[in-house]
Write a protein that holds these residues in place. Structure first.
Motif, PDB file in Angstrom:
ATOM      1  N   LYS A 231       0.816  -1.218   0.000  1.00 58.63           N
ATOM      2  CA  LYS A 231       0.000   0.000   0.000  1.00 58.63           C
ATOM      3  C   LYS A 231       0.850   1.270   0.000  1.00 58.63           C
ATOM      4  CE  LYS A 231      -3.860   2.346   2.228  1.00 58.63           C
ATOM      5  NZ  LYS A 231      -4.965   2.268   3.204  1.00 58.63           N
ATOM      6  N   LYS A 232       1.900   1.290   0.799  1.00 59.74           N
ATOM      7  CA  LYS A 232       2.743   2.483   0.893  1.00 59.74           C
ATOM      8  C   LYS A 232       3.415   2.775  -0.448  1.00 59.74           C
ATOM      9  CE  LYS A 232       6.416   4.532   3.710  1.00 59.74           C
ATOM     10  NZ  LYS A 232       7.364   4.307   4.855  1.00 59.74           N
ATOM     11  N   GLU A 233       3.979   1.725  -1.084  1.00 57.89           N
ATOM     12  CA  GLU A 233       4.648   1.905  -2.372  1.00 57.89           C
ATOM     13  C   GLU A 233       3.641   2.289  -3.452  1.00 57.89           C
ATOM     14  OE1 GLU A 233       6.698  -1.731  -3.135  1.00 57.89           O
ATOM     15  OE2 GLU A 233       8.389  -1.247  -1.829  1.00 57.89           O
ATOM     16  N   PHE A 234       2.481   1.642  -3.433  1.00 60.68           N
ATOM     17  CA  PHE A 234       1.433   1.935  -4.417  1.00 60.68           C
ATOM     18  C   PHE A 234       0.997   3.392  -4.316  1.00 60.68           C
ATOM     19  CE2 PHE A 234      -3.017   2.230  -5.692  1.00 60.68           C
ATOM     20  CZ  PHE A 234      -3.024   1.572  -6.908  1.00 60.68           C
ATOM     21  N   SER A 235       0.757   3.861  -3.101  1.00 53.31           N
ATOM     22  CA  SER A 235       0.315   5.249  -2.900  1.00 53.31           C
ATOM     23  C   SER A 235       1.369   6.237  -3.361  1.00 53.31           C
ATOM     24  CB  SER A 235      -0.008   5.486  -1.420  1.00 53.31           C
ATOM     25  OG  SER A 235      -1.075   4.666  -0.996  1.00 53.31           O
ATOM     26  N   ALA A 236       2.636   5.935  -3.084  1.00 50.23           N
ATOM     27  CA  ALA A 236       3.718   6.826  -3.485  1.00 50.23           C
ATOM     28  C   ALA A 236       3.780   6.961  -5.009  1.00 50.23           C
ATOM     29  CB  ALA A 236       5.053   6.307  -2.947  1.00 50.23           C
ATOM     30  N   ILE A 237       3.658   5.828  -5.714  1.00 48.96           N
ATOM     31  CA  ILE A 237       3.708   5.864  -7.180  1.00 48.96           C
ATOM     32  C   ILE A 237       2.470   6.564  -7.738  1.00 48.96           C
ATOM     33  CG2 ILE A 237       3.777   4.475  -9.281  1.00 48.96           C
ATOM     34  CD1 ILE A 237       5.228   2.309  -7.652  1.00 48.96           C
ATOM     35  N   TYR A 238       1.305   6.269  -7.164  1.00 45.45           N
ATOM     36  CA  TYR A 238       0.060   6.877  -7.639  1.00 45.45           C
ATOM     37  C   TYR A 238       0.103   8.405  -7.476  1.00 45.45           C
ATOM     38  CZ  TYR A 238      -4.923   7.898  -8.096  1.00 45.45           C
ATOM     39  OH  TYR A 238      -6.140   8.424  -8.484  1.00 45.45           O
ATOM     40  N   ASN A 239       0.546   8.863  -6.330  1.00 42.11           N
ATOM     41  CA  ASN A 239       0.630  10.311  -6.098  1.00 42.11           C
ATOM     42  C   ASN A 239       1.640  10.963  -7.032  1.00 42.11           C
ATOM     43  OD1 ASN A 239      -1.312  10.344  -4.045  1.00 42.11           O
ATOM     44  ND2 ASN A 239       0.189   9.833  -2.473  1.00 42.11           N
ATOM     45  N   SER A 240       2.736  10.274  -7.299  1.00 37.17           N
ATOM     46  CA  SER A 240       3.738  10.781  -8.234  1.00 37.17           C
ATOM     47  C   SER A 240       3.144  10.874  -9.640  1.00 37.17           C
ATOM     48  CB  SER A 240       4.964   9.857  -8.237  1.00 37.17           C
ATOM     49  OG  SER A 240       5.889  10.234  -9.228  1.00 37.17           O
ATOM     50  N   TYR A 241       2.402   9.859 -10.027  1.00 41.28           N
ATOM     51  CA  TYR A 241       1.766   9.809 -11.346  1.00 41.28           C
ATOM     52  C   TYR A 241       0.768  10.965 -11.516  1.00 41.28           C
ATOM     53  CZ  TYR A 241      -1.168   7.817 -15.118  1.00 41.28           C
ATOM     54  OH  TYR A 241      -1.875   7.604 -16.276  1.00 41.28           O
ATOM     55  N   CYS A 242      -0.061  11.179 -10.494  1.00 40.24           N
ATOM     56  CA  CYS A 242      -1.051  12.259 -10.546  1.00 40.24           C
ATOM     57  C   CYS A 242      -0.380  13.636 -10.589  1.00 40.24           C
ATOM     58  CB  CYS A 242      -1.992  12.177  -9.352  1.00 40.24           C
ATOM     59  SG  CYS A 242      -3.090  10.737  -9.386  1.00 40.24           S
ATOM     60  N   SER A 243       0.686  13.799  -9.837  1.00 46.03           N
ATOM     61  CA  SER A 243       1.409  15.081  -9.808  1.00 46.03           C
ATOM     62  C   SER A 243       2.023  15.393 -11.168  1.00 46.03           C
ATOM     63  CB  SER A 243       2.504  15.050  -8.741  1.00 46.03           C
ATOM     64  OG  SER A 243       1.951  14.911  -7.458  1.00 46.03           O
TER      65      SER A 243
END
Length: 607
Positions: free
Chosen positions: A155-167
């Motif tokens: 979950k932590k890694e997924f959220s980090a990548i998702y937030n990076s992608y959205c940014s």
């Protein structure tokens, strides 16, 4: 000739209508006839009609069928499209969205890799496809990232990548295909003038396959269809795209959202024989979240439904290949489909058909197991055991599982265990470790192939290596274990390890030549890919608990979707249906699926 229910749907004019169209009930014929009726009988301007489907191919096919069906010279003016194509046109005109603004194709992969790099997460590129599928699910369901539990990732890694992608998307003014939905919805909500403009653009809406709609698509349609003239067709019993965010509950909501909504049920099946319709109806009746409807077969022939139990997947594939060959020989017209829950299940059948020279079409490319790195690892173990190991073989397996052996230890072209021991002569514990490895590998040459692979997996520890290598993703671990199980299944055909190795060296590889749809007789599909198709004869593989339904279906909602998937598979059959289950796989005892019992075949056939 249309039946009374079909005529009622075709003649429906203004207002909201939900048409429940069971399998083989003439859904497309009804849609095409109704569009024609709107133009010819009710004199509706063709340009004010919008027909929405879920795939580009479906939109093109329906448009083609309508133009061929209609004798009206203005038939070509009716608008056909997918949700995404319609929304793209809206955004193109309202916010000057260009194709360059869309992240798609190879550009999407590149963009995701850059987002992963920016996130600082150490991530395997092989997992990118699965990662984006979960991003898409998030977008289509509207779930907040903080409330989302990833299916296959930390979950932590997924959220980090998702937030990076959205940014990155925001910074570079880019959107992906799924964003088109949310951008369109927000545009309509924030700008009443734009919404009013598009509400006036179309007067009549026809939506195909409504059971595949997600919440945000439904919210946009509710905003657009201010005229109230909306005709939706679908079957809640065939809603099988929950993993994409499709919500079958929307069909239940539809009559409540549109005042005075008429519900029409197309309950005559024109595809399947009587027993197939009754058995599939018995099955799906076990789902609670569905419209109440009873289908009947137009074809009163009883048809054939047979269940078969086999020792293992090898015996199952052998039987199916023989039966398929018989069918093709006895008739020049009969079609056959072999269906399966997961595409890896088809490997042995693909191999059997190929070896028999039987042509077939497969919708989704089956992984060539002979080229998979797991298969090559196993063969390297066997090559070394038989004294044929090359440096490449040693390099493949020397640390699978991790033995902490240095690559420098294998610096000769013709390497031996003695050479490796010499390299570590000053480290007795390493010499002992290498000798244990040698002893284990040499034992393989006297074993039968199935036992040898089991020994590699359990005693030598290859399963542990797979677990470690797949630690970033549960899905990757599951996929790798399926490949390993497939290798194990292949090996059981052979009595000795040398004949297995020879077969592998002389293997028949599955190639694109077998993917020619023009053969047009034998088709291999997953349950999902078979939707909308029909065949004279249908074989369903591995109708076992833990496979269909999947062992991952731990909730009532998930189990109901599994049942709907199996229902879709059953209802592809026109005349003959063969349900195959196996007694064991990889020394694990298996049981027939509960779905077979739910079909109540004994009552239907008086057995």
């Amino acid at each position: 000739m249309l039946d009374n229910n079909q005529l009622e749907a075709v003649n429906f004019f203004k207002g909201a209508c939900l048409t429940l169209a069971g399998p083989g009930s003439g859904k497309t014929t009804v849609l095409v006839s109704r569009i024609n009726n709107l133009i010819n009988t009710y004199h509706v301007n063709p340009e004010s009609i919008l027909v929405i489907t879920f795939t580009k191919d479906a939109a093109l096919e329906m448009q083609s069928r309508f133009i061929c069906f209609s004798d009206n010279p203005k038939a070509g003016l009716v608008n056909f499209g997918t949700f995404h194509s319609v929304f793209f046109q809206i955004l193109r005109k309202e916010i000057n969205l260009s194709p360059d603004s869309l992240i798609q194709g190879k550009g999407l992969i590149k963009f995701l890799k850059e987002a992963i790099k920016a996130s600082g997460v150490d991530f395997d590129d092989n997992l990118i496809e699965g990662l984006y599928k979960e991003f898409s699910y998030l977008s289509n369901t509207g779930i907040d990232i903080n409330d989302y539990e990833p299916d296959s990732f930390d979950k932590k890694e997924f959220s980090a990548i998702y937030n990076s992608y959205c940014s990155m998307k925001k910074e570079l003014h880019k959107i992906d295909f799924d964003d088109m939905l949310s951008v369109t919805y927000n545009l309509f909500r924030k700008d009443p003038k734009i919404l009013s403009k598009w509400q006036k653009r179309f007067s009549f809406y026809l939506i195909d396959e409504m059971q595949d709609m997600n919440d945000i698509q439904f919210d946009i349609v509710k905003l657009l269809a201010s005229s109230g003239n909306i005709f939706a067709v679908g079957d809640d019993d065939q809603s099988i795209y929950g993993f994409r965010g499709a919500n079958p509950d929307i069909m239940q909501k539809f009559p409540k959202e549109f005042e005075g909504c008429k519900v029409i049920k197309l309950i005559k099946n024109y595809r399947s024989c009587n027993s197939i319709v009754d058995a599939s109806s018995n099955l799906i009746s076990h789902n609670e979240m569905r419209f109440d409807k009873t289908l009947s077969a137009n074809n009163k022939d009883k048809g054939l439904i047979k269940t078969f139990g086999f020792k293992d997947n090898i015996a199952e594939a052998d039987y199916i290949c023989k039966e398929v060959s018989k069918i093709i020989k006895r008739s020049s017209k009969e079609t056959v489909s072999i269906l399966f829950r997961n595409k890896n299940q088809s490997l042995l059948t693909v191999k059997g058909l190929t070896e028999r020279g039987v042509p077939f079409f497969v919708k989704e490319k089956v992984a060539n197991i002979y080229n998979h790195w797991i298969f090559k690892d196993i063969i390297s173990y066997i090559n070394i055991a038989l004294g044929n190991g090359t440096r490449t073989d040693y390099l493949r397996i020397y640390n699978k599982p991790n033995r902490y052996i240095s690559r420098n230890c294998i610096d000769k072209e013709d390497i031996t265990f003695a050479d490796m021991c010499t390299f570590y002569r000053t480290k007795p514990y390493m010499v002992s470790r290498i000798k244990d490895m040698q002893k284990d590998i040499e034992r393989l040459k006297t074993m039968r192939p199935g036992s040898a692979i089991l020994y590699i997996r359990k005693r030598i520890g290859y399963d542990d290596y797979i677990k470690e290598a797949s630690k970033n993703s549960k899905k990757l671990y599951d996929d790798n274990m399926k490949i390993l199980e497939s290798v194990s299944n292949l090996s059981k055909e052979y009595r000795d390890i040398r004949s297995f190795l020879k077969e592998c060296n002389d293997r028949v590889e599955f190639s694109e030549d077998e993917c020619d749809e023009s053969h047009n007789r034998i088709f291999l599909y997953t349950f999902h890919a078979s939707k909308g198709l029909e065949f004279d004869n249908v074989f369903i593989l591995d109708v076992n608990e833990g496979i269909t339904p999947s062992k991952k279906a731990e909730t009532d909602k998930a189990l109901e979707e599994e049942r709907r998937m199996f229902y879709v598979a059953l209802t592809r059959a026109k005349t003959n249906l063969y349900l195959c289950h196996i007694h064991s796989r990889n020394n694990e005892k298996l049981f027939p699926s509960r779905f077979i019992e739910e079909m109540d075949l004994n009552k239907l056939f008086g057995e």
